[in-house]
Write a protein that holds these residues in place. Structure first.
Motif, PDB file in Angstrom:
ATOM      1  N   SER A  18       0.840  -1.165   0.000  1.00 26.76           N
ATOM      2  CA  SER A  18       0.000   0.000   0.000  1.00 26.76           C
ATOM      3  C   SER A  18       0.869   1.205   0.000  1.00 26.76           C
ATOM      4  O   SER A  18       1.978   1.200   0.442  1.00 26.76           O
ATOM      5  CB  SER A  18      -0.900   0.009   1.211  1.00 26.76           C
ATOM      6  N   PRO A  19       0.366   2.306  -0.488  1.00 23.73           N
ATOM      7  CA  PRO A  19       1.145   3.521  -0.522  1.00 23.73           C
ATOM      8  C   PRO A  19       1.409   4.015   0.864  1.00 23.73           C
ATOM      9  O   PRO A  19       0.928   3.481   1.836  1.00 23.73           O
ATOM     10  CB  PRO A  19       0.256   4.481  -1.265  1.00 23.73           C
ATOM     11  N   ALA A  20       2.137   5.074   0.917  1.00 24.85           N
ATOM     12  CA  ALA A  20       2.528   5.612   2.201  1.00 24.85           C
ATOM     13  C   ALA A  20       1.355   5.885   3.071  1.00 24.85           C
ATOM     14  O   ALA A  20       0.311   6.248   2.634  1.00 24.85           O
ATOM     15  CB  ALA A  20       3.289   6.881   1.970  1.00 24.85           C
ATOM     16  N   LEU A 576       6.321   2.564   8.560  1.00 25.98           N
ATOM     17  CA  LEU A 576       7.129   3.058   9.678  1.00 25.98           C
ATOM     18  C   LEU A 576       7.441   4.539   9.508  1.00 25.98           C
ATOM     19  O   LEU A 576       7.370   5.322  10.464  1.00 25.98           O
ATOM     20  CB  LEU A 576       8.423   2.254   9.781  1.00 25.98           C
ATOM     21  N   ILE A 577       7.760   4.934   8.302  1.00 22.72           N
ATOM     22  CA  ILE A 577       8.053   6.340   8.037  1.00 22.72           C
ATOM     23  C   ILE A 577       6.865   7.213   8.394  1.00 22.72           C
ATOM     24  O   ILE A 577       6.992   8.267   9.021  1.00 22.72           O
ATOM     25  CB  ILE A 577       8.445   6.517   6.551  1.00 22.72           C
ATOM     26  N   GLN A 578       5.679   6.793   8.011  1.00 22.27           N
ATOM     27  CA  GLN A 578       4.494   7.600   8.295  1.00 22.27           C
ATOM     28  C   GLN A 578       4.161   7.614   9.776  1.00 22.27           C
ATOM     29  O   GLN A 578       3.653   8.614  10.293  1.00 22.27           O
ATOM     30  CB  GLN A 578       3.322   7.083   7.476  1.00 22.27           C
ATOM     31  N   LEU A 579       4.468   6.534  10.463  1.00 20.78           N
ATOM     32  CA  LEU A 579       4.264   6.527  11.911  1.00 20.78           C
ATOM     33  C   LEU A 579       5.212   7.500  12.590  1.00 20.78           C
ATOM     34  O   LEU A 579       4.827   8.230  13.501  1.00 20.78           O
ATOM     35  CB  LEU A 579       4.477   5.112  12.451  1.00 20.78           C
ATOM     36  N   THR A 726      -4.181   9.928   7.722  1.00 25.18           N
ATOM     37  CA  THR A 726      -4.155   8.650   7.006  1.00 25.18           C
ATOM     38  C   THR A 726      -5.457   7.896   7.243  1.00 25.18           C
ATOM     39  O   THR A 726      -5.838   7.654   8.392  1.00 25.18           O
ATOM     40  CB  THR A 726      -2.979   7.775   7.468  1.00 25.18           C
ATOM     41  N   LEU A 727      -6.132   7.531   6.165  1.00 25.91           N
ATOM     42  CA  LEU A 727      -7.339   6.711   6.235  1.00 25.91           C
ATOM     43  C   LEU A 727      -7.122   5.515   5.317  1.00 25.91           C
ATOM     44  O   LEU A 727      -6.991   5.654   4.104  1.00 25.91           O
ATOM     45  CB  LEU A 727      -8.564   7.512   5.790  1.00 25.91           C
ATOM     46  N   LYS A 728      -7.095   4.338   5.916  1.00 27.42           N
ATOM     47  CA  LYS A 728      -6.818   3.116   5.165  1.00 27.42           C
ATOM     48  C   LYS A 728      -8.062   2.244   5.130  1.00 27.42           C
ATOM     49  O   LYS A 728      -8.574   1.833   6.171  1.00 27.42           O
ATOM     50  CB  LYS A 728      -5.651   2.370   5.797  1.00 27.42           C
ATOM     51  N   LEU A 729      -8.506   1.976   3.930  1.00 27.32           N
ATOM     52  CA  LEU A 729      -9.715   1.170   3.725  1.00 27.32           C
ATOM     53  C   LEU A 729      -9.436   0.044   2.729  1.00 27.32           C
ATOM     54  O   LEU A 729     -10.383  -0.554   2.219  1.00 27.32           O
ATOM     55  CB  LEU A 729     -10.847   2.055   3.193  1.00 27.32           C
TER      56      LEU A 729
END
Length: 1156
Positions: A18-20, A576-579, A726-729
């Motif tokens: 998935s993307p960032a 991890l980068i986004q976290l 970030t919204l992951k669906l």
């Protein structure tokens, strides 16, 4: 205590790409905690939903990586600390992670979920383990302090300062926090021995998290007003005082800010009594006090176990004198305790090495890379006399005299210097040795190796299981003890598994076991974490911690944060980068440097310093990583204060923790510890059918993962989450639509809806999300744009030029006469987009206007920086010519374009590595060009014909006849298929001898193309699958070596600068032939050059009656598979078959009538 982040550990260790993602931090409420009813208003409904499936949850008070990543998504929750603890930062539920291949994922990780959890979930769950140690570093604290500093100076809060009259308070508070940050480094070091400093840091920690919550509350209010006013600039009074009871809110915020400033002032004043030092320079430039003894050159052979192969590999490098420079440099790289120094000693004392070098010098560098000191040690080791009272100039003269024209071996042990200038200054003094001189550097970081080595570094690995047991036996039992209790041996084998092949850990644990004689004592060691045993902790952790001590502060907090992932977890770099970003750990000194770019540099630094290990490649780049178990122990060791494992019997969160990890699901626990201050929430893979409206109360939420659930519609209240980034669906296969007012998510940067196959349309308002970086899917609606469903058209993509990662546009066939709308997409301006998938999804061939499709494709030209392109279901006759101009394209896949007859020239795409053509019924030739053009280009420079292509798929193209339509310019009647049918003519031989070839093609999959008779040559293949097709094109390549001319040998694909020449197919390792009815025998000449062939498979060739005598030439063949070849099976019958003698030497034979 408050929890900042809740993260759920998914079962599976791997996830669909998935993307960032940009998860967020959780915060704790420090000033005015919500009432119990407010605090738990969200949880009861949520718990009812979650209770349907067993799960693991991880709570992280500060912020935890929340996501379903590559392996096991670990969930974290943050619990806030304010008398009563409540999880406020993030909440991550441990559920099933989405995976491409769950079976494969189970293989990837050793971790297994508890049986109680395993029962109800299809995918693997992972839990976190934390050990109790004395309080150590405040790594994460530094990151939160940095977040506060950035918030206080942000453009969001500055306007409030003027309106509420607290501008001076904001500035003064920022200055105070900056002053405190400057002494954090020294305070961290002093707290080990000074309990007052430790207490001061605890007070600071509480204040920092409370301040972070307060500033988040301010920011949330501003964003809410932004939504209410449609992002228009209106009178400031209206912006900030239009909500209910605005005056009270303004005064309350001002009061809290002033109180917080005074609190920081008190903390700042207290620091003076400790005389803490300002640290304004990077940690690398400081003099570290390190606890390691100086090493020396001697070791006995019997002391070294399991390093014979490594020793020989290094010796081979040392004795390789065919090098350009007189002095060459070799690096041995590995984590602390792996045995780098021991290996260097082992090599140094080898007899062959001793006799080959006139001078043998050992220097332990460690600590500070001071050139003068190192030069003195080199002279002292070489001459036996240490120079005294010499300044640098006479020292360097003495060194060069000592080494002049002598072949020397110099070991520089334990090097940490990452300053290339310092290294060059030393290297310059070492270059006077005789040819063949060697310098060996041992280091923990690949960064040092890149700076110092002139050849590829030698990466030292751990001992094998048997080698580890041998070392443990040596340490745990008396010398000469012959009989070992079998039960102790079984327990010992389990113990060495914990050590992960690290000799230091094995030796240390062996010394402890030497005094343990009973099974119970050994079982205690087996079942106890290494760091829970004092002797082990003191023997292992100080060595490992040196690597951590050498990190700059901004990397310390990023590394410590990784302790929230379970052991053996495949970490997705993008996640991890986004976290890290969501936690505020990323510092960008220049506005032009995007935080994502800076975060990637942080990650690469940790990777190069051996904190991560590359584990899996995806999409042409390494994206999945692991931490060595002992490095993971180190992360837990140094982050223990902020990161805590909550016991399954816990009623609420431990008082001092800010990141909580819990491997269980307990309704009452969450009711006590969750609150509206959550920053990250991960609920993926829980089979949830709906999300409660109360999700909208989590106003501070920045990261929300709802992937792989059965949700059909999202509650409208979700658009209240103005901080959501970030919204992951992804893989929510039943989701029908996105929120109508999606434009209210003003902070949204990442919207991952990959795999939402039931999504019917896109909502209006997407174009207003100008910060959007990730949009994985855009669904074209059947309905008219602007209908009652609030459908938006492709024009909504026009302004979203910051999109990156991949984008799939679906249902393009439903747009008729829509050229203006296609042009409005503006793909050509989206230069950061890495992957594009264009899907027409025609429901049938009838009624499809090829002209419509061609016009639409012409208007969809992407930016030339595109790396991956997929074209699916296109019904035009000709693929757009812009395809030839995508000079950065790496992967190209075209399939189900059944009317397509013409492809643009692809052979000069310089970066193309993978090309796939599937189910192209109308395609007769791969290129409309003349073969002479490509022959001329190939003769002039072989690198111009598919110079980078490594993998080629040609499948189910039933009318494909050849590669080129014509062989003479303007002569359409002469085709390549005609040429190949008359191979006796001199003209044909000319073409064969000069036919273009793929210089780097390694894998070729050719199936169901029965009319294909001629194509470029592929001499450097390593893997070939050929099925249900004519053998003519294959024979062309195999027989080229018998025709003489240029084609009798080909440049090797492995060397582009000075190619070596090798016979055609001499590198082929795997050959699979299937469904070839015309095949009656395998020609002898086929096997003359297949000297590298390891696997041969033959399926469904019913007329194949025998194997050639040349089978004996296949000296590398290890596996032969014959299936569905009845006559051949009979001839290969063991002992009795006529061809048995030809194959009896092959180790693995699989011969049967069945295809399976």
């Amino acid at each position: 205590m408050r929890a900042r982040h809740v993260k759920k550990t998914p079962h599976s260790n791997k996830k669909k790409e998935s993307p960032a993602e940009n998860p967020s931090r959780t915060h704790r409420a420090s000033f005015k905690p919500p009432s119990r009813s407010q605090r738990t208003s969200f949880t009861p409904n949520l718990h009812n939903l979650l209770a349907r499936s067993p799960i693991h949850a991880i709570c992280s008070a500060s912020s935890l990586p929340s996501r379903r990543t590559s392996t096991t998504a670990t969930q974290i929750a943050g619990a806030e600390r304010f008398r009563r603890r409540r999880v406020r930062r993030t909440w991550k539920q441990t559920g099933a992670a989405v995976s491409h291949d769950p079976k494969e994922e189970r293989k990837q990780s050793k971790w297994r979920e508890p049986a109680s959890v395993r029962a109800g979930c299809g995918a693997k769950l992972d839990t976190f383990s934390f050990f109790q140690q004395e309080e150590m570093a405040d790594a994460i604290l530094y990151g939160v302090v940095q977040t506060i500093i950035e918030s206080l100076g942000s453009s969001t809060l500055q306007p409030i300062g003027s309106i509420w009259g607290v501008k001076d308070d904001l500035e003064k508070m920022k200055n105070t926090v900056l002053a405190i940050q400057a002494v954090l480094q020294d305070a961290e070091e002093q707290q080990v021995e000074n309990h007052q400093v430790k207490h001061w840091l605890m007070n600071l920690r509480d204040a920092v998290y409370d301040a972070d919550d307060l500033l988040s509350e301010f920011t949330t209010h501003v964003l809410q007003q932004k939504v209410m006013d449609g992002d228009k600039i209106v009178k400031k009074v209206r912006i900030f005082f239009s909500s209910s009871n605005p005056v009270v809110f303004g005064f309350e915020m001002a009061r809290k800010l002033k109180a917080m400033r005074e609190r920081f002032n008190d903390i700042s004043n207290d620091r003076d009594q400790f005389q803490l030092k300002l640290v304004g320079c990077p940690l690398e430039t400081r003099v570290l006090t390190r606890g390691r003894d100086q090493t020396h050159s001697f070791v006995t052979d019997e002391e070294v176990i399991g390093r014979e192969k490594d020793k020989q590999a290094i010796i081979d490098l040392l004795l390789d004198f065919d090098v350009e420079d007189n002095v060459s440099f070799i690096s041995i790289v590995g984590i602390g305790g792996l045995g780098k120094t021991t290996l260097a000693q082992y090599v140094f004392n080898d007899e062959k090495v001793q006799t080959q070098f006139e001078l043998k010098i050992w220097v332990c560098v460690s600590d500070v890379f001071d050139i003068k000191t190192i030069v003195e040690m080199i002279i002292g080791s070489a001459t036996g006399e240490k120079p005294e009272n010499l300044v640098m100039d006479p020292l360097q003269n003495e060194l060069r005299r000592t080494l002049n024209q002598k072949k020397y071996l110099l070991i520089l042990d334990d090097v940490w210097n990452e300053d290339s200038e310092n290294w060059c200054n030393l290297k310059r003094l070492l270059m006077g040795g005789a040819k063949g001189s060697k310098v060996v550097i041992t280091t923990r970081t690949n960064m040092v190796a890149e700076i110092t080595s002139t050849i590829s570094p030698y990466f030292l690995k751990g001992l094998s299981r048997d080698q580890s047991w041998s070392l443990l036996k040596k340490m745990a039992f008396k010398k000469g003890q012959e009989t070992i209790n079998s039960n102790l041996e079984a327990i010992g084998m389990d113990i060495v598994e914990k050590c992960q092949g690290v000799p230091l850990a094995i030796r240390t644990i062996g010394k402890v076991l030497f005094f343990k004689k009973t099974e119970d004592e050994w079982l205690y060691i087996k079942n106890t974490k290494l760091t829970d045993v004092t002797q082990l902790k003191d023997g292992i952790m100080p060595v490992l911690k040196l690597s951590y001590d050498y990190l700059p502060s901004h990397l310390k907090c990023c590394f410590a944060y990784c302790s929230l992932f379970p052991k053996d977890y495949l970490i997705d770099k993008l996640t991890l980068i986004q976290l890290w970003i969501s936690q505020g750990f990323i510092q960008s000194s220049e506005e032009s440097h995007e935080v994502e770019h800076v975060a990637n540099e942080y990650f690469m630094e940790l990777l190069w310093r051996s904190f991560f290990q590359e584990a899996k490649e995806h999409g042409g780049m390494n994206r999945w990583f692991k931490m060595h178990d002992l490095i993971h122990d180190l992360a837990q060791y140094i982050s223990k204060i902020d990161c805590i494992l909550v016991d399954s019997n816990a009623k609420n969160v431990k008082e001092k923790g800010h990141h909580l990890s819990f491997p269980f699901y307990n309704v009452s626990f969450f009711e006590e510890n969750l609150s509206t201050y959550l920053r990250a929430l991960d609920l993926h893979g829980l089979n949830m059918k709906m999300l409660p409206d109360t999700i909208g109360t989590l106003m501070h939420l920045k990261y929300l993962d709802l992937s792989s659930n059965d949700i059909k519609v999202l509650p409208r209240s979700i658009t209240k989450l103005v901080n959501l980034q970030t919204l992951k669906l992804c893989e929510c296969k039943k989701l029908r639509e996105l929120p109508v007012d999606i434009q209210k998510l003003v902070s949204l940067k990442h919207l991952d809806i990959d795999g939402c196959e039931n999504l019917t349309h896109m909502p209006c308002g997407l174009e207003q999300l100008t910060s959007l970086q990730t949009l994985t899917l855009f669904v074209v609606s059947k309905d008219l744009v602007g209908s009652s469903k609030h459908c938006c058209g492709l024009a909504e993509l026009n302004k979203l030029n910051d999109l990156r990662g991949k984008l799939e546009i679906k249902n393009l066939a439903w747009l008729k006469d829509a050229t203006p709308e296609f042009k409005a997409i503006n793909l050509k301006e989206k230069q950061r987009l890495g992957g594009l998938k264009l899907m027409w999804n025609s429901e049938g061939d009838d009624g499809v206007d090829a002209g419509d499709d061609e016009n639409s494709m012409d208007s969809l030209q992407p930016h030339e920086s595109l790396k991956t392109l997929v074209v699916d279901g296109y019904m035009g006759v000709r693929v757009s010519s812009w395809l030839s101009f995508l000079t950065n394209l790496v992967d190209l896949y075209i399939y189900d374009c059944k009317k397509c007859q013409y492809l643009p020239p692809l052979y000069q795409l310089p970066s193309l590595r993978q090309l796939g053509i599937w189910r192209m019924d109308g395609l007769e030739y791969m290129t409309e060009g003349d073969m002479n053009d490509e022959i001329s280009a190939s003769l002039a420079s072989p690198s111009t014909f598919f110079p980078s292509l490594r993998t080629l798929w040609l499948m189910d193209c039933h009318n494909l006849k050849g590669w080129w339509r014509s062989v003479d310019k303007g002569n359409e009647a002469t085709t390549t298929s005609t040429i190949s049918s008359s191979s006796s003519s001199s003209s044909t031989n000319h073409y064969h001898q000069h036919m273009p070839y793929f210089p780097r093609l390694a894998s070729f999959y050719f199936r169901d193309c029965p009319k294909m008779t001629c194509m470029p040559l592929f001499p450097n293949l390593e893997q070939l699958q050929w099925g249900n097709s004519s053998l003519k094109a294959l024979e062309e390549t195999i027989e080229m070596n018998n025709r003489g001319g240029r084609a009798s040998s080909f440049p090797s694909s492995s060397s582009s600068s000075s190619p070596s020449f090798s016979p055609p197919l001499s590198k082929l390792k795997e050959l699979h032939l299937f469904g070839i009815e015309e095949l009656e025998s395998l020609p002898e000449e086929w096997f003359k050059n297949l000297t590298s062939l390891e696997t041969l498979g033959i399926w469904e060739c019913p007329n194949l009656t025998s194997l050639p005598e040349g089978m004996s030439h296949l000296t590398s063949l290890q596996t032969l598979k014959i299936r569905g070849c009845p006559q051949l099976k009979q001839r290969c019958e063991k002992e009795n078959g006529e061809d048995w003698d030809k194959i009896s030497h092959i180790p693995n034979l699989k011969i049967s009538d069945s295809l399976f």
